[in-house]
Design an enzyme around this catalytic site. Structure first.
Site, PDB file in Angstrom:
ATOM      1  N   LYS A   1       3.952 -15.266   3.349  1.00 53.86           N
ATOM      2  CA  LYS A   1       3.934 -16.093   2.145  1.00 53.86           C
ATOM      3  C   LYS A   1       5.382 -16.393   1.773  1.00 53.86           C
ATOM      4  O   LYS A   1       5.859 -16.114   0.663  1.00 53.86           O
ATOM      5  CB  LYS A   1       3.194 -15.364   1.007  1.00 53.86           C
ATOM      6  CG  LYS A   1       2.885 -16.230  -0.203  1.00 53.86           C
ATOM      7  CD  LYS A   1       1.928 -17.383   0.108  1.00 53.86           C
ATOM      8  CE  LYS A   1       1.578 -18.136  -1.175  1.00 53.86           C
ATOM      9  NZ  LYS A   1       0.811 -19.372  -0.898  1.00 53.86           N
TER      10      LYS A   1
ATOM     11  N   TYR B   1       0.811  -1.209   0.000  1.00 55.16           N
ATOM     12  CA  TYR B   1       0.000   0.000   0.000  1.00 55.16           C
ATOM     13  C   TYR B   1       0.849   1.267   0.000  1.00 55.16           C
ATOM     14  O   TYR B   1       0.380   2.342  -0.378  1.00 55.16           O
ATOM     15  CB  TYR B   1      -0.935   0.020   1.213  1.00 55.16           C
ATOM     16  CG  TYR B   1      -2.011  -1.040   1.191  1.00 55.16           C
ATOM     17  CD1 TYR B   1      -2.313  -1.752   0.035  1.00 55.16           C
ATOM     18  CD2 TYR B   1      -2.742  -1.332   2.334  1.00 55.16           C
ATOM     19  CE1 TYR B   1      -3.286  -2.725   0.020  1.00 55.16           C
ATOM     20  CE2 TYR B   1      -3.730  -2.308   2.327  1.00 55.16           C
ATOM     21  CZ  TYR B   1      -4.001  -2.994   1.171  1.00 55.16           C
ATOM     22  OH  TYR B   1      -4.978  -3.960   1.156  1.00 55.16           O
TER      23      TYR B   1
ATOM     24  N   ASP C   1      -2.527 -18.223   2.912  1.00 52.17           N
ATOM     25  CA  ASP C   1      -3.653 -18.974   2.369  1.00 52.17           C
ATOM     26  C   ASP C   1      -4.177 -19.999   3.372  1.00 52.17           C
ATOM     27  O   ASP C   1      -5.384 -20.206   3.505  1.00 52.17           O
ATOM     28  CB  ASP C   1      -3.301 -19.628   1.036  1.00 52.17           C
ATOM     29  CG  ASP C   1      -1.905 -20.227   0.997  1.00 52.17           C
ATOM     30  OD1 ASP C   1      -1.177 -20.122   1.997  1.00 52.17           O
ATOM     31  OD2 ASP C   1      -1.541 -20.807  -0.046  1.00 52.17           O
TER      32      ASP C   1
ATOM     33  N   ASP D   1      -5.177  -6.638   6.118  1.00 52.58           N
ATOM     34  CA  ASP D   1      -6.399  -5.992   5.655  1.00 52.58           C
ATOM     35  C   ASP D   1      -7.436  -7.050   5.276  1.00 52.58           C
ATOM     36  O   ASP D   1      -8.608  -6.986   5.674  1.00 52.58           O
ATOM     37  CB  ASP D   1      -6.061  -5.108   4.448  1.00 52.58           C
ATOM     38  CG  ASP D   1      -7.210  -4.210   4.025  1.00 52.58           C
ATOM     39  OD1 ASP D   1      -8.255  -4.210   4.693  1.00 52.58           O
ATOM     40  OD2 ASP D   1      -7.054  -3.503   3.018  1.00 52.58           O
TER      41      ASP D   1
ATOM     42  N   ASP E   1     -10.860  -8.562   7.819  1.00 53.71           N
ATOM     43  CA  ASP E   1     -12.239  -8.482   7.348  1.00 53.71           C
ATOM     44  C   ASP E   1     -12.882  -9.869   7.347  1.00 53.71           C
ATOM     45  O   ASP E   1     -14.068 -10.021   7.688  1.00 53.71           O
ATOM     46  CB  ASP E   1     -12.289  -7.881   5.942  1.00 53.71           C
ATOM     47  CG  ASP E   1     -12.214  -6.358   5.962  1.00 53.71           C
ATOM     48  OD1 ASP E   1     -12.041  -5.789   7.053  1.00 53.71           O
ATOM     49  OD2 ASP E   1     -12.302  -5.744   4.886  1.00 53.71           O
TER      50      ASP E   1
END
Length: 356
Positions: free
Chosen positions: A191, A142, A223, A247, A251
């Site tokens: 990851k 970001y 994942d 992020d 959620d």
């Protein structure tokens, strides 16, 4: 105590939910003998409409000079076509950067009164969900370099995910310290089987784990984390991860509770100044209808009292007020079921303030 709070009500349901949090904070101030002074600053789309920018320099200075910042939400379809450099969300990134808010704490707790609201089976959530996601907030993709260029006759877009050792170490320490105060378990999400940034992340976390021997530490791929949050969420205590992964996962985790409207968050710096906000968006489709759930914002205010003002008893009082409202059967439309008392956003704020 006398504290100055900058209110960023923002767009959509933002003004409605922040107003309810102020009701509750005023009740806390009256009961415990504090004074909370509020300064309102436009942010997001409403600021673009007034000033042509998502937050003004003056508004930013008011955030910097406050003891804490309470945010509603920003954005909406109305501003989808504005220049990307001044989109409403740019204001959030700017505030995080200017205030040094590198650590985002997102608790996910399934209230026992709402156990049947979770989309998961009772056999999965019956043991109770109570986890904390610690998200790095000012680095990663970001905030990395980005560009769109024409190569071979077509447009090619590039977004860079960059992390330095010191960025990883400071968020890692926040997570380990949080784990020490909770269940002494920490899962670090990355990851590392694909990304260099994740391999550095894992190396730094392993180094920190050697210091925090009281904490049960584990690595988990992002994942697999997404799957495990659905399969067995009660296994988690504290989760730490980089910006984009955090992020997405936070959620996902919020929906384990049945409504994203219940979830608060705290964005912290290395000092007492922090910004507090519910994790949901501006929900323009229900703005002005007095049906939004203010509990996530009210619980964010409780986090503000706890982390920025060192008012533990006052924060406990807000959390108790929320529990009592749920015990007494009050429900906003997003969590309503037959047999309970349906109330709007403002009425829920009144109930919570009265419970203080």
């Amino acid at each position: 105590m006398d504290k100055n709070i900058t209110l960023l009500k923002g767009d959509g349901i933002g003004p409605e939910i922040v107003s309810q949090a102020v009701k509750v904070l005023d009740a806390v101030a009256k009961k415990y003998g504090h004074t909370f002074n509020y300064t309102e600053v436009d942010i997001g789309g409403c600021s673009i409409d007034k000033y042509g920018v998502p937050i003004t320099d003056e508004g930013m200075e008011k955030c910097k000079s406050a003891d804490a910042v309470l945010l509603g939400a920003v954005g909406g379809p109305k501003w989808d076509s504005v220049d990307p450099s001044i989109r409403p969300e740019k204001a959030l990134l700017a505030v995080r950067r200017e205030l040094g808010l590198f650590a985002n704490l997102r608790p996910t707790k399934l209230f026992s009164q709402l156990a049947d609201s979770s989309p998961l089976k009772e056999s999965i959530v019956g043991g109770g969900i109570d986890l904390m996601i610690v998200r790095e907030l000012t680095g990663g993709i970001y905030f990395g370099k980005r560009r769109t260029e024409t190569v071979g006759g077509e447009r090619v877009a590039t977004d860079e995910m960059t992390y330095s050792e010191h960025e990883i170490e400071r968020i890692g320490r926040v997570a380990f310290e949080a784990a020490l105060k909770r269940g002494k378990k920490l899962a670090s999400v990355d990851k590392a089987n694909v990304l260099d940034s994740s391999r550095l992340w894992r190396a730094v976390m392993h180094r920190l784990a050697e210091e925090y021997t009281q904490v049960e530490y584990s690595d988990i791929l992002v994942d697999n984390t997404a799957m495990q949050l659905i399969k067995n969420p009660t296994q988690f205590d504290v989760i730490v991860t980089e910006n984009m992964f955090g992020d997405i996962l936070s959620d996902e985790a919020s929906m384990l509770t049945g409504s994203i409207g219940m979830m608060p968050s705290a964005s912290l710096s290395s000092g007492p100044l922090g910004m507090y906000e519910p994790i949901h968006g501006s929900a323009p489709d229900i703005a002005g209808m007095d049906i939004a759930n203010p509990i996530g914002t009210v619980m964010s205010a409780a986090m503000m009292l706890r982390y920025s003002f060192d008012m533990a008893a006052e924060a406990d009082a807000i959390e108790a007020a929320v529990n009592k409202a749920l015990d007494d059967g009050y429900r906003t439309p997003d969590i309503y079921k037959d047999g309970f008392t349906k109330v709007g956003c403002s009425a829920m704020g009144d109930v919570l303030a009265a419970n203080i």
